[in-house]
Design an enzyme around this catalytic site. Structure first.
Site, PDB file in Angstrom:
ATOM      1  N   CYS A 164       0.822  -1.217   0.000  1.00 56.27           N
ATOM      2  CA  CYS A 164       0.000   0.000   0.000  1.00 56.27           C
ATOM      3  C   CYS A 164       0.855   1.266   0.000  1.00 56.27           C
ATOM      4  O   CYS A 164       0.441   2.304  -0.513  1.00 56.27           O
ATOM      5  CB  CYS A 164      -0.898   0.027   1.235  1.00 56.27           C
ATOM      6  SG  CYS A 164      -1.869  -1.448   1.527  1.00 56.27           S
ATOM      7  N   ASP A 221      -2.058  -3.626   7.686  1.00 58.02           N
ATOM      8  CA  ASP A 221      -3.144  -4.395   8.280  1.00 58.02           C
ATOM      9  C   ASP A 221      -3.149  -5.839   7.779  1.00 58.02           C
ATOM     10  O   ASP A 221      -3.379  -6.780   8.552  1.00 58.02           O
ATOM     11  CB  ASP A 221      -4.490  -3.735   7.950  1.00 58.02           C
ATOM     12  CG  ASP A 221      -4.727  -2.486   8.780  1.00 58.02           C
ATOM     13  OD1 ASP A 221      -3.802  -2.064   9.488  1.00 58.02           O
ATOM     14  OD2 ASP A 221      -5.837  -1.941   8.720  1.00 58.02           O
ATOM     15  N   CYS A 261      -2.070   2.674   3.246  1.00 54.02           N
ATOM     16  CA  CYS A 261      -2.779   1.622   3.964  1.00 54.02           C
ATOM     17  C   CYS A 261      -3.920   2.201   4.812  1.00 54.02           C
ATOM     18  O   CYS A 261      -3.971   3.400   5.095  1.00 54.02           O
ATOM     19  CB  CYS A 261      -1.802   0.818   4.827  1.00 54.02           C
ATOM     20  SG  CYS A 261      -2.430  -0.816   5.284  1.00 54.02           S
ATOM     21  N   ASP A 262      -4.800   1.313   5.257  1.00 53.43           N
ATOM     22  CA  ASP A 262      -6.110   1.699   5.781  1.00 53.43           C
ATOM     23  C   ASP A 262      -6.109   2.865   6.759  1.00 53.43           C
ATOM     24  O   ASP A 262      -6.858   3.830   6.594  1.00 53.43           O
ATOM     25  CB  ASP A 262      -6.762   0.499   6.479  1.00 53.43           C
ATOM     26  CG  ASP A 262      -7.075  -0.643   5.529  1.00 53.43           C
ATOM     27  OD1 ASP A 262      -6.799  -0.506   4.320  1.00 53.43           O
ATOM     28  OD2 ASP A 262      -7.574  -1.678   5.995  1.00 53.43           O
ATOM     29  N   LYS A 263      -5.323   2.778   7.832  1.00 56.21           N
ATOM     30  CA  LYS A 263      -5.410   3.787   8.890  1.00 56.21           C
ATOM     31  C   LYS A 263      -4.697   5.073   8.522  1.00 56.21           C
ATOM     32  O   LYS A 263      -4.877   6.095   9.187  1.00 56.21           O
ATOM     33  CB  LYS A 263      -4.857   3.235  10.211  1.00 56.21           C
ATOM     34  CG  LYS A 263      -5.498   1.944  10.658  1.00 56.21           C
ATOM     35  CD  LYS A 263      -7.018   1.998  10.627  1.00 56.21           C
ATOM     36  CE  LYS A 263      -7.629   0.649  10.905  1.00 56.21           C
ATOM     37  NZ  LYS A 263      -7.359  -0.382   9.863  1.00 56.21           N
ATOM     38  N   CYS A 284      -5.173  -2.547  -1.100  1.00 53.75           N
ATOM     39  CA  CYS A 284      -6.023  -3.673  -1.502  1.00 53.75           C
ATOM     40  C   CYS A 284      -7.144  -3.199  -2.424  1.00 53.75           C
ATOM     41  O   CYS A 284      -7.791  -2.181  -2.166  1.00 53.75           O
ATOM     42  CB  CYS A 284      -6.587  -4.366  -0.278  1.00 53.75           C
ATOM     43  SG  CYS A 284      -5.311  -5.104   0.771  1.00 53.75           S
ATOM     44  N   GLU A 317      -8.873  -5.906  13.798  1.00 49.14           N
ATOM     45  CA  GLU A 317      -9.663  -6.450  12.697  1.00 49.14           C
ATOM     46  C   GLU A 317      -9.445  -7.951  12.659  1.00 49.14           C
ATOM     47  O   GLU A 317      -8.340  -8.427  12.916  1.00 49.14           O
ATOM     48  CB  GLU A 317      -9.225  -5.846  11.357  1.00 49.14           C
ATOM     49  CG  GLU A 317      -9.602  -4.394  11.206  1.00 49.14           C
ATOM     50  CD  GLU A 317      -9.125  -3.830   9.878  1.00 49.14           C
ATOM     51  OE1 GLU A 317      -8.651  -4.602   9.026  1.00 49.14           O
ATOM     52  OE2 GLU A 317      -9.229  -2.610   9.696  1.00 49.14           O
ATOM     53  N   SER A 331     -12.270  -6.474   8.865  1.00 46.89           N
ATOM     54  CA  SER A 331     -11.662  -5.872   7.686  1.00 46.89           C
ATOM     55  C   SER A 331     -12.741  -5.443   6.706  1.00 46.89           C
ATOM     56  O   SER A 331     -13.845  -5.997   6.676  1.00 46.89           O
ATOM     57  CB  SER A 331     -10.738  -6.895   7.022  1.00 46.89           C
ATOM     58  OG  SER A 331     -10.424  -6.505   5.706  1.00 46.89           O
TER      59      SER A 331
END
Length: 584
Positions: free
Chosen positions: A66, A98, A139-141, A211, A469, A495
């Protein structure tokens, strides 16, 4: 012979920085000569020092695909800043992968990293007296953390997503990391060989980027457009596509316009902005994590947003996209037909969004759609042929994908993303686990039975801490063939790639005395999605008696970063924020 006089030295003309810029505190006046000397050591000149100082917050790292390419994305943004008359100053911050930490103790760090990112970017911008920010995220956060920092500093800011990974190809079909996680469950149930899983693992992730499905990163990127914090059309270009770097350069140019106009997050964000973001989330079938992050962003912005409003908006907003995990397509498929603006335009025309909400460009959301159409960046709706996108008049589901359930197991709410039947009803025995690891062991050993309601507790913001998650467990359940006949409830999170009746964010969490902590093996749990309820067959008195008898839990960590942030987290029902000024 007379000594020649040395030529008179001309005093250099030093450009003067415009009034009102905070960076004047470190660049203007004779007393700031030591400060300027430090900047000159890094190659900055007089023109730079007279320009707005724009921080480029960059979480590039080799930890995750990511973020592995974000140095290049940041460089393109820096070019845009430099060409537009700004002084770009790049600095770094952390990220957690993650997908790599998933299923391990390390996943407890993920939500904490959101707070660390927000804290660190705020600190640098504050400490170095920056005038503006371009916040880069992978990435996600990274995404909510960067937007939280912009809101806290209230500096002119542009949010810049790093883009998503392309799907892999396996046996003639497109695959993502979600398929690999579900493959683990398929191996455990005997439906896939370990050799097949290894082949899938080699094919699923072909390069850089977040992702690819409508998981958490792509959900938050889409939401950044709906909120107005990122330009429309900036979320969908893939990480390795040239258009991703065009978007980065545009972000660098746009932030200087924001400086000139003194356009800040507090000018852009409103209650209507957040309602727009929720509408896009539920119409796309986006991640449940966006509930947590939007609540946190609203709390940081001082905007009153409750968890119940997600359900209200989801009830009136149709689901018009079929993207992974609720469908088969990925972000690049959406990009090829026009990106998130296609969805926003349909929702606007259907009356599901506020077209007068302001965006980072200074135009309203409706004006921005018109601008994209007039410049040829958004095709006419009649020219879009995509079976995974539906018109609002004939949606895939009449209601959006996010459901907020309440009842005696979650008085403050729990969150479900519907990826299948939206009138699902389930009644079954609780199988209670005190952490993710024991639940995963139960599933992998083949003990799971049709009808089970798997309970995983003590994984909340404070109890975990960090609200892990649990894609490993949910994917193993689905991979074992129980997508529709086994449910799960946790005070942790899932997730964005999770599918099936998996209910998270149960509040209050077990650690602070929430009723999920009173459950015992065999208790009958009833889940009614249509009624938005989640109940255990116990009276209030029976629940209270069990909670009274329960031993006070000890914290899992008593020192270090997990202990510090664990003590600071608020309830998931309010975004699990740690900022004391944003807690409610």
């Amino acid at each position: 012979m007379s000594q020649q006089e040395p030529p008179e030295r001309e005093e250099p003309e030093i450009p003067e920085k415009p009034e009102g810029l905070r960076s004047r505190e470190v660049t203007e006046g004779p007393e700031k000569a030591p400060h300027r000397a430090m900047f000159r050591a890094m190659g900055f000149d007089d023109d730079d020092l007279a320009s707005p100082m724009v921080g480029v917050a960059n979480p590039a790292a080799d930890i995750t695909p990511c973020n592995v390419h974000l140095d290049d994305v940041a460089d393109a943004a820096i070019d845009g800043i430099d060409d537009s008359g700004g002084m770009p100053i790049e600095f770094g911050t952390v990220t957690i992968s993650d997908a790599i930490s998933m299923g391990t103790e390390g996943m407890k760090a993920s939500l904490i990293s959101r707070e660390v990112i927000a804290d660190s970017v705020e600190l640098v911008a504050f400490g170095e007296r920056m005038d503006a920010l371009v916040t880069v995220a992978g990435c996600d956060k990274n995404l909510p953390g960067m937007m939280m920092a912009s809101i806290r500093t209230d500096l002119p800011s542009v949010f810049l997503y790093g883009g998503s990974i392309m799907p892999g190809e396996h046996e003639g079909r497109e695959v993502t990391v979600q398929n690999v996680f579900e493959g683990v469950g398929a191996v455990a149930s005997g439906d896939m060989s370990e050799e097949e899983l290894v082949e899938l693992e080699h094919d699923a992730c072909p390069g850089a980027g977040s992702c690819g499905g409508m998981f958490t990163a792509n959900t938050m990127a889409s939401i950044s457009e709906a909120l107005g914090m990122a330009p429309l059309g900036s979320a969908s270009p893939p990480a390795e596509d040239p258009s991703r770097y065009d978007e980065a350069e545009r972000a660098g140019q746009l932030v200087l316009e924001c400086v000139r106009e003194d356009r800040t997050p507090s000018d852009i964000l409103s209650k209507e902005s957040f309602e727009n973001a929720i509408a896009v989330q539920v119409a796309l079938g986006g991640s449940t994590n966006a509930v947590l992050h939007l609540l946190a962003l609203a709390a940081e912005a001082g905007i009153d947003l409750s968890i119940e409003e997600f359900d209200r908006i989801s009830k009136r907003t149709p689901k018009i996209a079929q993207l992974q995990p609720g469908g088969t397509r990925v972000m690049n498929d959406l990009h090829e037909v026009g990106g998130v603006p296609v969805v926003i335009r349909r929702l606007l025309e259907g009356g599901y969004m506020h077209g007068d909400a302001l965006t980072v460009t200074g135009r309203t959301l409706a004006e921005e759609i018109e601008h994209l159409e007039s410049t040829g960046h958004l095709p006419a709706d009649d020219d879009i042929d995509a079976e995974f996108l539906a018109p609002v008049g004939d949606p895939f589901h009449e209601e959006g994908a996010i459901k907020i359930l309440t009842g005696n197991l979650a008085p403050d709410g729990a969150v479900l993303k519907v990826t299948g039947e939206d009138k699902w009803f389930h009644e079954g025995p609780a199988r209670v686990f005190e952490d993710e690891e024991t639940a995963m062991e139960y599933v992998q050993e083949g003990h799971i039975e049709s009808g089970d309601v798997i309970i995983i507790r003590n994984e909340g913001p404070q109890g975990g801490p960090g609200m892990r998650e649990m894609l490993g467990v949910t994917a193993a359940v689905v991979g074992a063939g129980h997508e529709d006949d086994v449910a799960m409830l946790t005070d942790g999170r899932f997730s964005g790639a999770t599918r099936g009746p998996m209910i998270g964010h149960a509040a209050p969490e077990a650690y602070v005395g929430g009723p999920i902590g009173a459950l015992e093996d065999g208790d009958t749990v009833t889940i009614d999605i249509e009624a938005r309820s989640i109940e255990v067959d116990l009276t209030d008195d029976e629940l209270a008696a069990r909670l009274d008898d329960r031993e006070e839990p000890e914290p899992n960590y008593t020192s270090g970063v997990l202990a510090k942030y664990g003590q600071s987290f608020g309830s998931a029902a309010n975004g699990a924020v740690t900022n004391p000024g944003a807690k409610r």
